[in-house]
Scaffold this motif. Structure first.
Motif, short mmCIF file in Angstrom:
data_model
loop_
_atom_site.label_atom_id
_atom_site.label_comp_id
_atom_site.label_asym_id
_atom_site.label_seq_id
_atom_site.Cartn_x
_atom_site.Cartn_y
_atom_site.Cartn_z
N LEU A 123 9.48 -2.33 11.97
CA LEU A 123 8.26 -2.93 12.36
C LEU A 123 7.28 -2.90 11.32
CD1 LEU A 123 6.62 -4.48 14.73
CD2 LEU A 123 6.25 -2.07 15.54
N THR A 124 6.95 -1.63 10.84
CA THR A 124 5.99 -1.40 9.71
C THR A 124 6.08 -2.22 8.61
OG1 THR A 124 7.10 0.62 8.95
CG2 THR A 124 5.46 0.78 10.66
N ASP A 125 7.43 -2.40 8.11
CA ASP A 125 7.64 -3.28 6.80
C ASP A 125 7.26 -4.62 7.21
OD1 ASP A 125 8.73 -0.83 5.77
OD2 ASP A 125 10.64 -1.74 5.49
N ILE A 126 7.69 -5.18 8.25
CA ILE A 126 7.16 -6.48 8.48
C ILE A 126 5.77 -6.78 8.35
CG2 ILE A 126 7.07 -8.34 10.48
CD1 ILE A 126 10.13 -7.31 11.46
N ILE A 127 4.95 -5.73 9.05
CA ILE A 127 3.73 -5.69 8.95
C ILE A 127 2.93 -5.63 7.65
CG2 ILE A 127 1.35 -4.76 9.85
CD1 ILE A 127 2.95 -3.91 12.49
N HIS A 128 3.68 -4.86 6.99
CA HIS A 128 3.07 -4.42 5.27
C HIS A 128 3.34 -5.57 4.70
CE1 HIS A 128 3.22 0.06 6.26
NE2 HIS A 128 2.02 -0.23 5.55
N PRO B 3 0.74 -1.33 -0.02
CA PRO B 3 -0.04 -0.11 0.02
C PRO B 3 0.98 1.17 0.08
CG PRO B 3 0.01 -1.04 2.25
CD PRO B 3 0.64 -1.88 1.28
N SER B 4 0.21 2.58 -0.34
CA SER B 4 0.94 3.54 -0.21
C SER B 4 1.57 4.04 1.11
CB SER B 4 0.06 4.76 -0.68
OG SER B 4 -1.20 5.01 0.19
N SER B 5 1.01 3.24 2.22
CA SER B 5 1.64 3.79 3.53
C SER B 5 3.26 3.26 3.76
CB SER B 5 0.91 3.22 4.71
OG SER B 5 0.65 1.65 4.31
N TYR B 6 3.40 2.09 2.83
CA TYR B 6 4.66 1.74 2.78
C TYR B 6 5.65 2.31 2.25
CZ TYR B 6 8.68 -0.99 1.07
OH TYR B 6 9.96 -1.49 1.27
N ALA B 7 5.05 3.28 1.15
CA ALA B 7 6.06 4.08 0.51
C ALA B 7 6.20 5.45 1.30
CB ALA B 7 5.63 4.58 -0.88
N TRP B 8 5.21 5.95 2.01
CA TRP B 8 5.12 7.20 2.67
C TRP B 8 5.90 7.00 3.99
CZ3 TRP B 8 3.81 12.04 1.70
CH2 TRP B 8 2.80 12.25 0.53
#
Length: 110
Positions: A59-64, A20-25
């Motif tokens: 952490l957020t990359d693992i979740i994404h 999703p775009s949240s990964y890029a942001w």
């Protein structure tokens, strides 16, 4: 070099819109803070925020990646490449965190 490598891997990770775009942001904003840390070499706050951002994006990359990983039926070559680059970026982040931590210590952090 850290910022350039992670920028390139993030661009490649966002190529096929698997994530999703949240990964890029999230990743690009941390890289922007990294540029700030490069520009202000004497700022302890900038390098601290860059290190904290890198740790949070682990952490957020693992979740994404775990939530948005496509099933085997829908995995094309471009999606496989895109996810592979996101995983490679994730695997390099602990090394980057260590290098940024060494820069933090050189700037006088405890």
């Amino acid at each position: 070099a850290i910022i350039l490598v992670h920028w390139l891997l993030t661009v490649w990770g966002c190529m096929d819109y698997v994530l999703p775009s949240s990964y890029a942001w999230g990743n690009f904003s941390v890289l922007a803070v990294g540029i700030w840390a490069i520009v202000q070499r004497d700022s302890l706050d900038a390098i601290t925020m860059f290190l904290t951002g890198l740790l949070l994006t682990v952490l957020t990359d693992i979740i994404h990646i775990s939530i948005f990983y496509p099933s085997h039926d829908f995995l094309s070559d471009t999606k496989r490449f895109s996810i592979g680059m996101a995983i490679f970026s994730l695997l390099l982040k602990p090394v980057s965190c260590y290098l940024v931590y060494r820069m933090y210590r050189e700037r006088g952090g405890e």
